[in-house]
Design a protein around this motif. Structure first.
Motif, PDB file in Angstrom:
ATOM      1  N   PRO A 274      11.334  11.501 -22.247  1.00 38.36           N
ATOM      2  CA  PRO A 274      11.683  10.293 -22.998  1.00 38.36           C
ATOM      3  C   PRO A 274      11.613  10.008 -24.205  1.00 38.36           C
ATOM      4  O   PRO A 274      11.333  10.872 -25.149  1.00 38.36           O
ATOM      5  CB  PRO A 274      10.784   9.340 -22.017  1.00 38.36           C
ATOM      6  CG  PRO A 274       9.529  10.323 -21.892  1.00 38.36           C
ATOM      7  CD  PRO A 274      10.314  11.606 -21.788  1.00 38.36           C
ATOM      8  N   ALA A 275      11.715   8.620 -24.688  1.00 38.05           N
ATOM      9  CA  ALA A 275      11.442   8.311 -26.141  1.00 38.05           C
ATOM     10  C   ALA A 275      10.107   8.671 -26.489  1.00 38.05           C
ATOM     11  O   ALA A 275       9.201   8.074 -25.283  1.00 38.05           O
ATOM     12  CB  ALA A 275      11.863   6.748 -26.200  1.00 38.05           C
ATOM     13  N   ARG A 276       9.894   8.981 -27.509  1.00 37.34           N
ATOM     14  CA  ARG A 276       8.181   9.431 -27.833  1.00 37.34           C
ATOM     15  C   ARG A 276       7.575   8.358 -28.494  1.00 37.34           C
ATOM     16  O   ARG A 276       8.404   7.405 -29.214  1.00 37.34           O
ATOM     17  CB  ARG A 276       8.421  10.671 -28.448  1.00 37.34           C
ATOM     18  CG  ARG A 276       8.935  11.977 -27.854  1.00 37.34           C
ATOM     19  CD  ARG A 276       8.898  13.293 -28.770  1.00 37.34           C
ATOM     20  NE  ARG A 276       9.286  14.303 -27.983  1.00 37.34           N
ATOM     21  CZ  ARG A 276       9.306  15.655 -28.700  1.00 37.34           C
ATOM     22  NH1 ARG A 276       8.865  15.623 -29.784  1.00 37.34           N
ATOM     23  NH2 ARG A 276       9.771  16.384 -27.664  1.00 37.34           N
ATOM     24  N   GLY A 277       6.321   8.352 -28.842  1.00 35.82           N
ATOM     25  CA  GLY A 277       5.663   7.388 -29.451  1.00 35.82           C
ATOM     26  C   GLY A 277       5.757   6.022 -28.665  1.00 35.82           C
ATOM     27  O   GLY A 277       6.072   5.761 -27.762  1.00 35.82           O
ATOM     28  N   GLU A 278       5.103   5.011 -29.625  1.00 38.63           N
ATOM     29  CA  GLU A 278       5.280   3.511 -29.109  1.00 38.63           C
ATOM     30  C   GLU A 278       6.623   3.098 -28.998  1.00 38.63           C
ATOM     31  O   GLU A 278       7.316   3.259 -30.045  1.00 38.63           O
ATOM     32  CB  GLU A 278       4.313   2.745 -30.364  1.00 38.63           C
ATOM     33  CG  GLU A 278       3.757   1.396 -29.612  1.00 38.63           C
ATOM     34  CD  GLU A 278       2.592   1.803 -28.866  1.00 38.63           C
ATOM     35  OE1 GLU A 278       2.166   0.489 -28.270  1.00 38.63           O
ATOM     36  OE2 GLU A 278       2.166   2.733 -28.672  1.00 38.63           O
ATOM     37  N   VAL A 279       6.828   2.610 -27.985  1.00 42.21           N
ATOM     38  CA  VAL A 279       8.116   1.945 -27.678  1.00 42.21           C
ATOM     39  C   VAL A 279       8.036   0.773 -26.753  1.00 42.21           C
ATOM     40  O   VAL A 279       6.971   0.602 -25.736  1.00 42.21           O
ATOM     41  CB  VAL A 279       9.010   3.113 -26.922  1.00 42.21           C
ATOM     42  CG1 VAL A 279       8.381   3.490 -25.695  1.00 42.21           C
ATOM     43  CG2 VAL A 279      10.540   2.573 -26.853  1.00 42.21           C
TER      44      VAL A 279
END
Length: 274
Positions: free
Chosen positions: A137-142
């Motif tokens: 999935p999208a990494r980091g804060e999202v």
């Protein structure tokens, strides 16, 4: 005249007719209940899709359940995906009715609570025991937007909650059961799992995989089920009304057929004229 009604054949026929009438009436009300349930659910879906997204914690709580009127409501959450404790849900189909897995990824909110996010469908690997390769999935804060759903149960889904599955594979998305499973794996964040789960809408997956779970409005079978249940209810009630009418017609026909036979028997029994 009606002594034939006491014969074995007619006693059995009468018992069957008496049993069929309440059974068909019950089936009619069952279809009517399905019709009313479908109409009510369609109204919930329409209202939820028309509403603006709200923060997930306004509708879901730790250890709580998602209200019926909040099903399919779009919610937002900010945090990060915990792929280390990702699970897959077995025997799920995509829009083409191919069988595979749904990818269930814990989403850790900024306040430490966990939202279970169904990221979509992936095909089954050749091995049914090995954990499949899952696109990240999208990494980091999202910030994610998702469709809020109630916990799945065997009673509501008809899916048997099989035990003894391979590691990190489940049959039902149930926040209490998944939370317990995550705690067993040593995930400290799993102590604060929000009730229900959510189907990911955005951000869209890179490369289109996992395949997003389609919106209910795209499923044409919803319309078909709603249109069919009410006519089925009326049909069952008509069948129930036809049973006594049919029984009466058969009885009158039997009586009519037995009339000439009885007269012939009486004539044969008379003494011959001298």
């Amino acid at each position: 005249m009606y002594r034939f009604l006491l014969t074995r054949q007619w006693v059995i026929l009468t018992i069957i007719a008496i049993a069929l009438i309440p059974t068909m009436i019950w089936l009619g009300f069952w279809q009517l209940h399905r019709h009313d349930h479908r109409q009510a659910l369609n109204k919930v879906i329409a209202a939820s899709q028309a509403a603006e997204p709200v923060p997930v914690e306004t509708l879901a709580s730790v250890g709580g359940s998602v209200a019926h009127d909040d099903m399919y409501r779009r919610v937002t959450a900010r945090g990060h995906f915990d792929t280390a404790h990702e699970l897959v849900v077995r025997r799920r189909t995509n829009a083409d009715d191919k069988v595979g897995y749904h990818v269930l990824t814990p989403f850790v909110l900024d306040d430490g609570k966990v939202l279970l996010v169904n990221r979509g469908w992936i095909p089954s690997p050749d091995s049914q025991t090995a954990f499949p390769q899952i696109p990240a999935p999208a990494r980091g804060e999202v910030t994610v937007t998702a469709r809020l759903m109630q916990d799945q149960t065997t009673a509501a889904s008809g899916i048997k909650n099989v035990k003894g599955l391979p590691d990190r594979q489940i049959m039902l998305i149930n926040s209490a059961q998944v939370g317990s499973l995550l705690r067993d794996t040593g995930d400290p964040s799993a102590k604060e799992v929000l009730g229900g789960y959510a189907e990911l809408l955005s951000p869209a997956p890179a490369g289109g995989s996992p395949e997003p779970v389609p919106a209910p409005s795209g499923d044409t079978s919803w319309i078909g089920v709603e249109d069919v249940n009410l006519p089925y209810a009326v049909q069952w009630w008509l069948f129930a009304a036809c049973v006594p009418v049919g029984w009466l017609i058969l009885a009158r026909r039997e009586l009519r057929d037995r009339g000439p036979a009885a007269e012939d028997a009486a004539r044969e029994a008379e003494p011959a004229a001298v």
